[in-house]
Design an enzyme around this catalytic site. Structure first.
Site, PDB file in Angstrom:
ATOM      1  N   CYS A  12     -13.395 -23.478 -24.462  1.00 14.03           N
ATOM      2  CA  CYS A  12     -12.434 -22.124 -24.239  1.00 14.03           C
ATOM      3  C   CYS A  12     -10.882 -22.976 -24.169  1.00 14.03           C
ATOM      4  O   CYS A  12     -10.693 -24.077 -24.579  1.00 14.03           O
ATOM      5  CB  CYS A  12     -12.308 -21.932 -22.602  1.00 14.03           C
ATOM      6  N   HIS A  74      -8.590 -27.858 -14.834  1.00 15.67           N
ATOM      7  CA  HIS A  74      -9.054 -27.185 -13.389  1.00 15.67           C
ATOM      8  C   HIS A  74      -7.801 -27.173 -12.594  1.00 15.67           C
ATOM      9  O   HIS A  74      -7.851 -26.493 -11.545  1.00 15.67           O
ATOM     10  CB  HIS A  74     -10.213 -27.717 -12.609  1.00 15.67           C
ATOM     11  N   CYS A  96      -5.067 -25.329 -17.007  1.00 15.19           N
ATOM     12  CA  CYS A  96      -5.134 -24.224 -17.645  1.00 15.19           C
ATOM     13  C   CYS A  96      -4.163 -23.372 -17.298  1.00 15.19           C
ATOM     14  O   CYS A  96      -3.898 -23.062 -16.104  1.00 15.19           O
ATOM     15  CB  CYS A  96      -6.653 -23.619 -17.535  1.00 15.19           C
ATOM     16  N   GLU A 126     -11.419 -26.837  -9.067  1.00 15.47           N
ATOM     17  CA  GLU A 126     -10.667 -25.898  -9.190  1.00 15.47           C
ATOM     18  C   GLU A 126     -10.266 -25.086  -7.812  1.00 15.47           C
ATOM     19  O   GLU A 126      -9.150 -24.894  -7.542  1.00 15.47           O
ATOM     20  CB  GLU A 126     -11.087 -24.783 -10.255  1.00 15.47           C
TER      21      GLU A 126
HETATM   22 FE1  F3S Z   1     -11.189 -22.142 -19.568  1.00 13.67          FE
HETATM   23 FE2  F3S Z   1      -8.963 -21.809 -18.579  1.00 13.67          FE
HETATM   24 FE3  F3S Z   1     -10.885 -20.094 -18.409  1.00 13.67          FE
HETATM   25  S1  F3S Z   1     -10.358 -23.493 -18.449  1.00 13.67           S
HETATM   26  S2  F3S Z   1     -12.693 -20.983 -18.517  1.00 13.67           S
HETATM   27  S3  F3S Z   1      -9.773 -20.777 -20.026  1.00 13.67           S
HETATM   28  S4  F3S Z   1      -9.770 -20.551 -16.829  1.00 13.67           S
END
Ligand code: F3S
Length: 653
Positions: A12, A74, A96, A126
């Protein structure tokens, strides 16, 4: 054999961003790069980073400076950041952005005194990190069952979600909490990347004879993928590397679906695809590389695409545009409408057309704009309105230098003060928030000038009303107008594009000295047309009503011989006028004032004096009543009891 690779397979954007940060640091820094905990849940990727020089540690204390420490996607607790600072280490924050947003949210709400709830796994890094930003005071629920023992209340509280929980789980937890806490604010912080990945995997699994899920066995999202696919396809395999494909027998003519967890690197997926070839006993070769590349949705800046609203947090809309990561429309790119309210925002799942501003805004999001799509449409509409001389509605927003700034569907229209009313309006603030109809009188996109005028429409209406009035006017016609101004001799009335005059004598049956005794500027009044001159554009009006004419009742009220009481209202050389009833003046001739000889009435009478007089002559038609003070022989006590304007009856003589 057919192979279908999920477009959402693999990193992701949050993980990709974190991994890129580590690789960049490893390649550019001379310092030791420490990975704090599992930067991503994939052993192969960790080994890959270790091979490039990264070192894994479980706590900040293990790091020896000078060095950099990578905070994983996380995220982590504030204490970890403090510990890194305390050791003068460099922090590479690879949290993220979606998770970072939850940290900020929770921190703000906790500072505002909210009780914090988290829907998620209390043991997941997380969730541990999020709880840290709530001073480790949050209540954490893995399932709705965990909320059962909560005692409810009306305190301010809010709930956020671990980014990877399922929406069903979130809905169930929220439902129970809502029934217990009357002041619960919900922030659906589920990452759409996970939901999309799960949805797509489920769809592929339903259409496949075999599914291969590639990812770390300790990765929660890979586990969830495996569970989702298994529920639709019995022959679902979770593998960490391509080597594990050896345990799967080659099978002819089957459909194979492949997906991968958010922490699975692209090269691992490609290795799996290559190895899948050995499962293929078909004669036709499959171009797996092409299958991989073509599975990804392509976006380019300037594209106008359709998306679906995922959520709105008051500042940003999250939009699914079918790309590997979500699109974001900041509120200022959604609308310029200063009157926009959250209640007006489109709901979850609603389709929306958006303009791609940037495929990556620096935080891995696709930056989108709805305004840019709409601006083109609104400006086109304004240009059409300008050419067609069409009236359009705008909403006044603010007073600017020399006029008003208004909006039409997000497009700005300037209305100069001189174009607002028929007269110059000094204070424009009363217009703010009002909808105004305007005509576009200038449209110049090069100069970015779109000018509107309300005055031009008001003038047209005024001219139309005037024409209409002159074509229908006739004596006696009743019409409603607005008091426009006063003069000593009467009041001017705006009849809608034409002014008429009510002379003082036509305002009231009583004597008045100034029209302001009866009317106020701006009053709506019903008047009747007395006379008019089309050429000179003059109209004489009458305000007093015939039905109020006091002379109508005068014959019944007074008769010759009556003794009446009145007030001296006017003195003239030949006598005095006495008001004996509202609007009825009688004349006492100088010879009837007293039995003595006088040369002028002022010798005996003064304006405002109350006098007793006898009605000696009446002519109602010519509105004349003659009185005599001299002949009114009333005793003092009787005179005191005699009300003004009410006759005493002839028997009092
Ligand atoms: Fe990936 Fe961030 Fe979503 S690490 S799963 S884009 S919350």
């Amino acid at each position: 054999m057919q192979v279908r690779l999920a477009s959402t397979a693999g990193f992701c954007f949050g993980v990709e961003k974190a991994v890129n940060s580590v690789i960049e640091a490893l390649e550019s820094s001379q310092e030791t790069i420490y990975l704090l905990g599992s930067v991503i849940h994939n052993d192969q990727m960790i080994e890959h980073l270790k091979a490039k020089g990264a070192r894994c540690i479980d706590s900040v204390e293990e790091a020896v400076g000078p060095a950099s420490i990578v905070i994983r996607a996380h995220g982590d607790t504030p204490e970890v950041y403090d510990a890194i600072n305390a050791k003068y280490l460099t922090c590479i924050d690879a949290t993220c952005p979606y998770v970072k947003r939850i940290h900020n949210l929770v921190k703000t709400k906790a500072n505002e005194g909210y009780r914090i709830f988290i829907a998620g796994d209390a043991n997941h890094p997380e969730v541990i990190g999020i709880n840290g930003w709530a001073s480790n005071n949050a209540d954490i629920f893995m399932t709705a069952y965990d909320t059962q023992t909560m005692t409810g209340g009306d305190e301010k509280c809010c709930i956020v979600a671990q980014t990877t929980i399922t929406r069903e789980n979130w809905d169930e937890i929220v439902k129970v909490l809502e029934s217990k806490f009357s002041n619960l604010e919900k922030f659906d912080t589920i990452c759409n990347a996970t939901a999309q990945r799960l949805n797509e995997a489920s769809c592929i699994a339903q259409e496949s004879d075999m599914v291969i899920v590639v990812g770390g066995r300790d990765s929660s999202n890979t586990q969830k993928l495996y569970e989702a696919c298994s529920s639709h396809c019995d022959r679902t395999y979770l593998i960490e590397t391509a080597a594990e494909l050896d345990r799967i027998k080659p099978i002819k003519h089957i459909k194979i679906g492949i997906t991968a967890g958010a922490s699975t690197p692209k090269w691992l997926i490609e290795e799996v695809i290559e190895k899948v070839k050995f499962l293929n006993t078909d004669e036709n070769e499959i171009d797996f590389k092409e299958a991989f590349e073509s599975s990804l949705t392509q976006l380019h800046p300037g594209d106008v695409v359709k998306g679906k609203i995922i959520s709105f947090n008051g500042n940003e809309f999250f939009v699914d545009v079918g790309y590997k990561c979500d699109g974001i429309i900041p509120l200022n790119e959604y609308t310029d409408d200063p009157f926009f309210k959250s209640e007006d925002a489109p709901g979850e799942g609603e389709e929306i057309e958006v303009y791609v501003v940037k495929v990556n805004d620096g935080e891995g999001n696709v930056l989108l704009s709805k305004k840019k799509v709409e601006a083109v449409n609104s400006i086109n509409e304004l240009e059409d309105a300008f050419e067609d001389k069409r009236t359009i509605p705008v909403r006044a927003h603010e007073v600017t230098n020399g006029g008003l700034l208004a909006y039409y569907k997000g497009a700005r229209v300037f209305i100069p003060a001189s174009q607002l009313g028929l007269k110059y309006i000094r204070d424009l603030s009363d217009f703010i928030g009002n909808e105004l109809n305007v005509r576009i009188i200038e449209f110049n996109m090069q100069k970015r000038r779109i000018i509107g005028s309300q005055r031009i429409l008001l003038e047209e209406n005024r001219d139309k009303s005037a024409t209409n009035l002159w074509s229908t006017i006739e004596p006696g016609m009743k019409i409603t107008g607005t008091v426009k101004s006063f003069a000593d001799f009467g009041a001017f009335i705006d009849l809608g594009g034409v002014d008429g005059l009510i002379h003082l004598s036509e305002l009231s049956w009583s004597k008045i000295k100034h029209p302001s005794e009866l009317l106020k500027i701006g009053d709506k009044v019903e008047v009747s047309i007395l006379d008019f001159d089309r050429e000179k554009k003059r109209i004489s009006l009458k305000y007093k009503k015939d039905s109020d004419n006091p002379w109508i009742d005068a014959a019944a009220k007074f008769k010759v011989g009556d003794i009446v009481k009145g007030i001296v209202t006017r003195l003239v050389p030949f006598g005095a006028f006495i008001e004996i009833d509202k609007g009825i003046d009688g004349l006492v001739h100088i010879s009837q004032i007293t039995g003595k000889r006088i040369s002028k009435p002022e010798e005996i009478l003064h304006i405002g004096d109350e006098v007793i007089a006898k009605v000696i002559e009446m002519n109602i038609e010519s509105r004349k009543i003659n009185l005599s003070i001299r002949e009114a022989d009333v005793k003092k006590e009787d005179a005191d009891n005699l009300p003004t304007g009410i006759n005493s009856g002839s028997e009092t003589q």
